[in-house]
Design an enzyme around this catalytic site. Structure first.
Site, PDB file in Angstrom:
ATOM      1  N   LYS B  26       0.770  -1.133  -0.119  1.00 58.16           N
ATOM      2  CA  LYS B  26       0.034   0.002   0.048  1.00 58.16           C
ATOM      3  C   LYS B  26       0.779   1.477   0.149  1.00 58.16           C
ATOM      4  O   LYS B  26       0.805   1.981  -0.774  1.00 58.16           O
ATOM      5  CB  LYS B  26      -0.900   0.125   1.221  1.00 58.16           C
ATOM      6  CG  LYS B  26      -2.258   0.735   1.142  1.00 58.16           C
ATOM      7  CD  LYS B  26      -3.196   0.056   2.183  1.00 58.16           C
ATOM      8  CE  LYS B  26      -3.731  -1.209   2.044  1.00 58.16           C
ATOM      9  NZ  LYS B  26      -4.461  -1.417   3.401  1.00 58.16           N
ATOM     10  N   MET B 107      -4.765  -6.106  11.492  1.00 55.81           N
ATOM     11  CA  MET B 107      -5.352  -5.029  11.307  1.00 55.81           C
ATOM     12  C   MET B 107      -5.694  -4.357  10.056  1.00 55.81           C
ATOM     13  O   MET B 107      -4.517  -4.178   9.406  1.00 55.81           O
ATOM     14  CB  MET B 107      -4.922  -3.989  12.607  1.00 55.81           C
ATOM     15  CG  MET B 107      -5.843  -2.977  12.880  1.00 55.81           C
ATOM     16  SD  MET B 107      -4.956  -1.517  13.351  1.00 55.81           S
ATOM     17  CE  MET B 107      -4.933  -0.412  11.910  1.00 55.81           C
ATOM     18  N   ARG B 352      -3.430  -1.410  -6.969  1.00 59.29           N
ATOM     19  CA  ARG B 352      -2.623  -2.855  -6.834  1.00 59.29           C
ATOM     20  C   ARG B 352      -3.140  -3.688  -7.857  1.00 59.29           C
ATOM     21  O   ARG B 352      -4.021  -3.137  -8.556  1.00 59.29           O
ATOM     22  CB  ARG B 352      -2.992  -3.130  -5.387  1.00 59.29           C
ATOM     23  CG  ARG B 352      -4.358  -3.560  -5.565  1.00 59.29           C
ATOM     24  CD  ARG B 352      -4.662  -4.348  -4.066  1.00 59.29           C
ATOM     25  NE  ARG B 352      -5.981  -4.314  -3.582  1.00 59.29           N
ATOM     26  CZ  ARG B 352      -6.648  -4.671  -2.597  1.00 59.29           C
ATOM     27  NH1 ARG B 352      -6.121  -5.057  -1.794  1.00 59.29           N
ATOM     28  NH2 ARG B 352      -8.000  -4.753  -2.326  1.00 59.29           N
ATOM     29  N   HIS B 468      -7.339 -43.520  -3.607  1.00 61.00           N
ATOM     30  CA  HIS B 468      -7.482 -44.354  -4.844  1.00 61.00           C
ATOM     31  C   HIS B 468      -8.535 -43.590  -5.704  1.00 61.00           C
ATOM     32  O   HIS B 468      -8.357 -42.944  -6.773  1.00 61.00           O
ATOM     33  CB  HIS B 468      -8.039 -45.503  -4.545  1.00 61.00           C
ATOM     34  CG  HIS B 468      -8.262 -46.379  -5.795  1.00 61.00           C
ATOM     35  ND1 HIS B 468      -9.406 -46.594  -6.313  1.00 61.00           N
ATOM     36  CD2 HIS B 468      -7.423 -46.896  -6.515  1.00 61.00           C
ATOM     37  CE1 HIS B 468      -9.372 -47.054  -7.441  1.00 61.00           C
ATOM     38  NE2 HIS B 468      -8.062 -47.580  -7.637  1.00 61.00           N
ATOM     39  N   SER B 777      11.690 -43.339 -14.980  1.00 60.09           N
ATOM     40  CA  SER B 777      10.688 -42.568 -14.637  1.00 60.09           C
ATOM     41  C   SER B 777      10.171 -42.589 -13.286  1.00 60.09           C
ATOM     42  O   SER B 777      10.180 -43.537 -12.552  1.00 60.09           O
ATOM     43  CB  SER B 777       9.165 -43.083 -15.548  1.00 60.09           C
ATOM     44  OG  SER B 777       8.213 -42.287 -15.242  1.00 60.09           O
ATOM     45  N   CYS B 844       6.227 -39.564 -13.419  1.00 53.23           N
ATOM     46  CA  CYS B 844       4.950 -39.966 -13.867  1.00 53.23           C
ATOM     47  C   CYS B 844       4.082 -39.994 -12.417  1.00 53.23           C
ATOM     48  O   CYS B 844       3.099 -40.623 -12.742  1.00 53.23           O
ATOM     49  CB  CYS B 844       4.962 -41.192 -14.703  1.00 53.23           C
ATOM     50  SG  CYS B 844       5.576 -42.793 -13.624  1.00 53.23           S
ATOM     51  N   TYR B 864      10.994 -34.974 -19.254  1.00 55.23           N
ATOM     52  CA  TYR B 864       9.719 -34.671 -19.206  1.00 55.23           C
ATOM     53  C   TYR B 864       8.920 -34.960 -17.928  1.00 55.23           C
ATOM     54  O   TYR B 864       9.423 -35.396 -16.991  1.00 55.23           O
ATOM     55  CB  TYR B 864       9.067 -35.721 -20.338  1.00 55.23           C
ATOM     56  CG  TYR B 864       9.046 -37.115 -20.067  1.00 55.23           C
ATOM     57  CD1 TYR B 864       8.076 -37.524 -19.160  1.00 55.23           C
ATOM     58  CD2 TYR B 864      10.342 -37.975 -20.315  1.00 55.23           C
ATOM     59  CE1 TYR B 864       8.036 -38.838 -19.062  1.00 55.23           C
ATOM     60  CE2 TYR B 864      10.183 -39.345 -19.993  1.00 55.23           C
ATOM     61  CZ  TYR B 864       9.055 -39.611 -19.157  1.00 55.23           C
ATOM     62  OH  TYR B 864       9.038 -41.123 -18.975  1.00 55.23           O
TER      63      TYR B 864
END
Lengths: 896, 896
Positions: B26, B107, B352, B468, B777, B844, B864
């Site tokens: 601010k 506050m 802002r 799951h 992986s 993965c 990847y």
């Protein structure tokens, strides 16, 4: 240019005992004995490098080998004064394999090589003994055909039997020279039929055939498996020793025998061994004739009427005793010797360190120190730590008859007989009536612990060496056989079957936790006695070791055993084991079934008195030695029963409805309890539990100090920490309670707070966690489970396949996985000490009692190991060996 | 000497936007606007360093602060032409907190500070408005008493209500100056009663009271919690801004309002906002009066009769629009502005960056690029990747009415309505009749997968964000709410209750997977459309990112979705998901129940055709993109039912007895299935299973090549490897089958074999394993479970407590645990690449779709990430941001 053969004999040799790698154990020791001037038939050894060359070059020999062998053979002929293949004065040889380490599964020996139609006649003429010559020839054909040509033994046995039938006699000795000559003809025809080729007549062809058979046997399946199981690299290769034959079967002044320089059963320093007059080495092995004792004392002990060698051949016996002394002094260890007496002349065929029982090993090592032959360090190096197990548990009387029902895994040593009980309650009831009980279960769970404690032995049909039953039994020092898959238990009918045998509750069986055997009825056992030698060796071990040794113990009984075996403290007191007592489990269950914190606190208040009493008793026994107390660890559902009847009983006792008990049991149920709501996660969820335990500990400290003079050293251990903040929170609870108790008692309380490192994350974050922890104790059971992603309880279904397929060599729950789990330990040690150089480090998993793992703990720089009370002596010895090994070749454990 | 205050106003300032850390958002922006020459009421900011000093020094201020504040206040007085506490020309100020990041819980604001019995009369005289002055005074007393003195709001509301009752009116506006004067008296008496002290009259005392309240609020519980949850360090501290008051409530030419420089819902570039005539800022927030639109277009859209600012105050409106343009150009982003018009004069109170919906963020970023304000990289940085989720799933029409039954965890976004089904079979049956179904279960298991696929939404009463149900639903893109603990399911009665409401099978409910709400009946939804802006942003993202993005997909549907969202391959095809189809599960169960290898092979032969078909379909869709196929992973018991009726059905279909099915189910049961007989352990035990799968893959490659032109790039992945030799053995099986199929087809097969790294041991031994593996992986779901020792299925019982107690900040199954699991990944990357520099590396687990985790994957140097199809766009964006962040401040992930 490489040297491929090393000759020996006639008081000289090209090699010696230090060339074991090149010449194999047998060849090296024959050379050594030659150099010592002992009577060794001349010979030569083809080195293990030839074996490596053989496999590296498409199974061919070095180009210059043949010439070297010819030369070496010539030297043997010269020394022996005979010639290979010479019908007049034929040299016969024995061909033996010999690797750096003794290896069953390989070709062993071919004797009498060099015999053929011509030389056999020469031998007969020379010895004037037709029978001897043709008996030797047929033995050669049998051995050679079997180990070199792959013809089955039975082919020849059959022909011998026919001959005996034809002649109407029953023993081999009833066959004369003519019989054997005819059998030699039949043998050769049989070999031709089976192999399609005539039996070789050319002694050199015979020799190369035998040499090739030795090298080929290095890569047969049995040898490969043996090497894998015993960590023997393929690259070691095997040597081949070719040695002039001497004959123990030349008549009544000839003999063959084996001797130990000390008694291998007891270790007593006496001539020990046996011999056969007029026999060849294989006859001793075949066991057809009963051998005679070497000494008169031995003869008396065996109640034998046959003369001892001491009597029958006093002169040769004297030479043998003299040679024994020289060999033992030279090798500085008990020797296992093979000898042959040929027409009154003594020949040495082999010497090696003798195998011995644990008790003998102990006695021999201590005696050798007393005799000034070896020093204390060497005595310690000589004892295999795990062999001590034999000395600490009752064992079956080896002479007692027995009916083996089935066999399981030898999970915890000790042999016990008792009545079969199929559940813990029954086991406890019987035990209260002073009946010896074997608790028989498909598998055990923490609910069974009181029954396991009451039983003298535990038998399960499922689970492996580290199943619940096995671990708890070892911890309690109970005999235990697990995974006896051939047994079918029918709890309903209160019986089990072992194939066709039926055993009912109350029937007596015997189990041997050292062999895994399950026997019908009672089999006599012999009690162990810890000998003075044992105590002395332990005193020596303590002098060398750097690792302290503590015990895992909860009960006063276990703590007393631990102290008796020399434990220097308790490294793991599992408080949950204290909760299964019939009286306490009610309060535990009330606590679990409570609707909220106030209810839990009310139930915990009941437990406080009992828990405080537990610790007062432990502190008194440990008399100032450190006691590491682990706060509650297992998930709460382990304290609730799953059967309907038991649940109803719990409902009744705790004043709840059956539905409430059922619902709570279901709600607490977990898919993977091992990774569930347990350890410090319980402490975070229900701080009042750890609060009660901390209060019990601190109040016990105050009480113990007022009744005894000894200081109390308490280490409070928070289990299953994965993050520093868990420990921060739990330590805050403990410290707050300590402050309260100290205030109430007006006393100062000294204690430390630390944690188990039993999760990979805890090991990785050890630097952070050490900011809170004053000690780490590696919980390698759980650390192995999480690092490998293998549940101990479920591993049985595939670990055996893994071993068979060579994926793992040893059960990682028994033998610490150095490459994986070990690296995490090293990481934690390094990071933990970096943060807090004074961090105390120990291990309290099953591995704390395993010699290899203890070796690693030493190298990793831990301060102590903690194991079951019965393994404390093993750990003391292994720790001393680790320190000695480090002194021999200093190296620090390091990670990739 | 430190400078503690920074002044602003009158076209100049000591600070600016770059001093956010010191002045708070601010204060920094007020200074910036002053420098830009915008009309900002003068004021000064007390820096966040004062806050730190305050807490570092027992809550005291720097010695020289008071003098500095006096000086700064003097400057404000000079600029404003008024004096603080001067009854003639009183300066009133607003005191506001302002941290570096916006922080609810602290506050906020005290307005009109400086009023007392004397200055209020001055204000009344000056404004010639008694009512205004006393209304301002009572507002000040209310706010100050509440936020500084801790007096409850209701104390004052009550007094106002009494006054209105006495006067017989109902609205505040019916009270006049006299009423407010009397109420001020009552307010003060109430404050005296509640606090025991008079309300402060001295303006300076008021000022320091307010400043202290701001600093104190930095350490209140709500602020601490908020900081912890949002990773805001305590050391940042808060600033305090003191600013001269301007009044929007001075009459009809005064007003107060908020404006956005673009529409925050849609992103359209238009003036957007609202204002209130004759009001103070808090009135807008209080919502008592309906605000008016700024623009005529807005007025029309809202069907409002109240004049727009554009009409009511055209001149000031023009100034506001001009300022908006200047601010947006200056800040290069959409701004959220607060302003006040005092007697026709515009004052800026705040600017802002404006909060916006995902759609708006996208539109604005793309438009700003088009307008040349920002570049593409900046546009990418501006979008929060996880916000894209909103754009990819249907959402509830926010205007639709609804009855909320209960609330669970928002596990997988999307809002769907459907009929309740309590089991998978029923769900499938209904779905075949084109009925939209919500599958409602206590929890789900792999047996339910076909039902989950058939259902449009999944609701469970147990489990967490990574249960799951949650994982599978996200993978399938199904809406899902889990852990709705207030629901009680009764499977027997086919109904559930939510407190007093009863819902039966077949009833319609709606679930919102983005909020976790469960609603009765059907609630209207709106379908998402992937906009052109979205597509464009993805194209830009692809230009920057280095990480490739793949999808986890098994079905053709999932694969198509993945491609539509731009996946560059399949990173994880879980073959077990292909086995749950009704037709196949029979063969799977036959295989499991078979007595030996021949029986298993017969059943596997039936599966071969179906499995081959699966792969042919996948290869066709992926058209040459890489497809990583994971061989069978779950323990076999997951394929067997546990209910008696289902077991009987299995017995019937497979031609076995019920007892056989039961026995096998029991025998396969595991204590900790997560750590059990699964992954490559199945392949080692039953190589014929992997053999069948390998054959299906290779035959599909041959078939796919004959029907399509595209090459097929196959990566075969062996799961749950802990040792190199496991991979060696499985690779041998795969290579052998490849050789066979290649021979049969006369074709060359290109494929690679790699492994999941999902166990700590595999990470540690990566150097060794990489000798066999062509790719790794990272299976971070299981790696997190084992590293932490936490079961995803069971974590629900304590993870929430862990979050509350501050032990973990984020669910480690959603947000990768960088310190623990992350280090194992770095170890594996380093060791794997050391052995094999060309090693391909991906992830993965669920984390592959989590932006923070993707950031880590980028830094760790992976090739990847692979995630559920619906998260592919999120991953593309996050990967681009990671690359940009690296370009901004290059740093490599490193380990301790």
């Amino acid at each position: 240019m490489a040297k491929w053969t090393y000759g020996f004999g006639d008081g000289a040799a090209e090699g010696g005992a230090h060339m074991r790698d090149l010449l194999g154990g047998k060849g090296a020791n024959l050379a050594e004995m030659s150099v010592l001037g002992l009577p060794v038939p001349p010979g030569f050894t083809i080195t293990s490098e030839v074996c490596n060359h053989f496999y590296a070059n498409g199974e061919t020999y070095p180009a210059d080998l043949r010439a070297e062998v010819d030369g070496a053979l010539g030297q043997v002929e010269k020394t022996a004064g005979r010639r290979f293949g010479d019908p007049g004065l034929p040299l016969l040889v024995a061909v033996r394999s010999g690797a750096r380490a003794s290896m069953p599964g390989m070709m062993d020996t071919v004797l009498n090589l060099g015999l053929n139609e011509a030389t056999v006649e020469g031998l007969a003429a020379l010895t004037r003994n037709d029978r001897f010559a043709y008996d030797s020839y047929r033995r050669f054909i049998q051995m050679y055909s079997n180990v070199v040509l792959g013809v089955d033994h039975s082919a020849f046995e059959e022909l011998i039997d026919h001959r005996k039938e034809d002649k109407g006699v029953s023993r081999d000795t009833d066959l004369d020279g003519n019989d054997w000559r005819r059998l030699v003809g039949s043998f050769k025809r049989r070999v031709q039929e089976e192999t399609g080729k005539p039996f070789p007549e050319d002694p050199l062809e015979q020799l190369w055939g035998a040499v090739g058979a030795v090298f080929n046997s290095w890569m047969n399946q049995r040898a490969i498996t043996y090497r894998r199981l015993n960590d023997i690299p393929e690259s070691w290769g095997t040597a081949v020793t070719v040695q002039a034959m001497v004959f123990g079967n030349l008549g009544e002044t000839s003999a063959t025998g084996v001797a130990f320089t000390r008694n291998p059963s007891t270790g007593v320093a006496e001539v020990y061994g046996e011999f056969l007059v007029n026999a060849q080495g294989e006859d001793v092995v075949a066991g057809i004739r009963t051998p005679q004792s070497l000494t008169k004392a031995g003869k008396a002990a065996n109640r034998s009427r046959m003369p001892a060698m001491e009597e029958a051949m006093p002169e040769v016996y004297g030479q043998l005793v003299d040679i024994q002394h020289r060999l033992e002094a030279h090798y500085r260890d008990m020797q296992d010797i093979e000898f042959t007496v040929e027409a009154g002349r003594l020949w040495m065929l082999q010497t090696r360190g003798g195998k011995r029982t644990a008790a003998a090993a102990m006695r021999i090592a201590v005696d050798l120190v007393r005799e000034g032959v070896i020093d204390e360090a060497e005595a310690i190096r000589r004892i295999e730590p795990s062999s001590l197990d034999q000395l600490l548990h009752p064992t079956l009387d080896p002479t007692a008859p027995r009916t083996v029902l089935a066999r399981g895994l030898p999970a915890s040593p000790g042999a016990v007989s008792g009545r079969v009980a199929f559940n813990a309650e029954e086991a406890e009831t019987l035990a209260h009536q002073d009946v010896s009980v074997i608790l028989v279960r498909v598998e055990t769970s923490p609910e069974d612990i009181h029954g396991m404690h009451a039983a003298r032995g535990i038998l399960t049909t499922r689970g492996g060496m580290t199943s619940h039953a096995a671990v708890v039994a070892r911890g309690m020092g109970r005999a235990c056989v697990v995974g006896a898959g051939d047994l079918r238990i029918d709890y309903g009918k209160q019986q089990f079957t072992a194939r066709d045998r039926l055993v009912k509750a109350g029937d007596i069986i015997t189990i041997d936790g050292a062999t895994g055997e399950i026997m019908l009825g009672e089999v006599a056992t012999i009690e162990p006695a810890v000998s003075a030698d044992f105590e002395l060796l332990m005193v020596w071990a303590d002098r060398f070791r750097r690792l302290a040794v503590r015990a895992n113990a909860e009960t006063p009984g276990d703590a007393l055993t631990a102290r008796r075996f020399g434990a220097e403290g308790i490294g793991l007191c599992r408080t949950e084991h204290m909760f299964f007592d019939a009286e306490r489990i009610v309060a535990v269950r009330e606590m679990i079934l409570a609707d909220g914190e106030p209810g839990r606190r009310a139930a915990l208040a009941k437990l406080l008195d009992m828990q405080r009493g537990d610790f007062v008793a432990l502190f008194a026994i440990m008399a100032g030695l450190p006691v590491t107390i682990r706060l509650l660890d297992p998930p709460l559902h382990e304290f609730l029963p799953h059967g309907e009847a038991e649940q109803a009983e719990v409902a009744r006792v705790t004043g709840r409805t059956l539905e409430e008990v059922r619902h709570r049991t279901r709600a607490l149920g977990e898919s993977n309890p091992m990774l569930g709501h347990r350890g410090c996660r319980l402490g975070v969820s229900y701080p009042e539990i750890y609060e009660m335990q901390a209060r019990a500990i601190f109040e016990a400290m105050v009480a113990a100090r007022s009744t005894a003079d000894a200081a109390v050293t308490v280490e409070i251990m928070v289990p299953l920490v994965a993050t520093r903040i868990e420990l921060t929170l739990m330590k805050a609870v403990i410290d707050r309670v300590a402050g309260e108790v100290a205030g109430e008692a007006g006393a100062r309380l000294d204690y430390s707070v630390g944690t188990m490192i039993e999760l990979p994350r805890a090991a990785l974050r050890a630097g952070d966690i050490a900011a809170e922890a004053e000690f780490f104790s590696f919980g390698t059971n759980d650390l192995t489970q999480t690092t490998f992603g293998i549940s101990r309880d479920d591993a049985g279904s595939f670990l055996e396949t893994y071993r068979q397929r060579g994926i793992i060599e040893k059960d990682p729950f028994v033998n610490l996985d150095i490459e994986g789990v070990g690296e995490l330990i090293l990481i934690a040690v390094e990071r933990g000490r970096r943060t807090r150089p004074t961090l105390k480090l120990g291990i309290c998993g099953e591995h704390g009692g395993d010699p290899d793992s203890i070796h690693f703990c030493h190298k990793a720089g831990l301060d102590y190991v903690s194991c079951s009370p019965y393994r404390v002596p093993i750990a003391r010895l292994a720790a001393a060996q680790a320190a000695l090994a480090e002194a021999d070749s200093p190296e620090v454990a390091s990670r990739e």
